[in-house]
Write a protein that holds these residues in place. Structure first.
Motif: not given
Length: 160
Positions: A132, A135, A141-147, A150
């Motif tokens: 969080k 990001a 976004s948090e999902s973009a950060c996770k991606k 990855e």
């Protein structure tokens, strides 16, 4: 004002105010080369704008304000775009959460990642920020950060 008069005014202004602006900017930037760049940009702006002044004090105040703003811009830029040499970062990377690269070759691989991937790796693994927080710092976004994390892990596995 003719070009000849403008050039004469510019030359007079540079001779009269360079040392004064140097002292002011040096107190802010603390680096002679950076100060030279800022003063040059200040006089370029003076040359381009051709401002009209009520008197010499008004001119002096304008030059000071422009130089100070250029210093602030310079500091802001270098804060956002700072670069730390790999040798200085090597010791910091020992505390990685999931992986502990200790060899210079591995560190160089991290450094070779695309900026977007490298920035999340450094913030998350090296600096220890949460997904969080990372990001938010990168304005993604948090999902973009996770991606990105990855993708970075995948690329690093391929490299290693």
């Amino acid at each position: 004002m003719s070009n000849k008069a403008r050039n004469a005014d510019l030359e007079k202004t540079i001779l009269e105010y360079s040392d004064f602006l140097f002292r002011i900017c040096f107190l802010i930037l603390k680096n002679e080369q950076d100060v030279g760049d800022v003063i040059q940009e200040t006089f370029i702006q003076y040359m381009k704008k051709h401002p009209e002044f009520n008197n010499e004090e008004h001119k002096k105040a304008w030059l000071i304000k422009v130089a100070q703003n250029k210093c602030k811009d310079f500091l802001r830029f270098h804060k956002k775009h700072s670069c730390i040499p790999l040798d200085e970062v090597e010791d910091l990377l020992v505390d990685l959460r999931d992986a502990t690269p200790t060899h210079k070759a591995q560190l160089e691989e991290i450094w070779e990642l695309d900026y977007k991937l490298r920035s999340v790796v450094i913030l998350y693994y090296v600096e220890g920020y949460s997904i969080k927080e990372t990001a938010n710092m990168l304005s993604i976004s948090e999902s973009a950060c996770k991606k990105r994390l990855e993708r970075a892990r995948k690329k690093l596995k391929e490299m290693f």
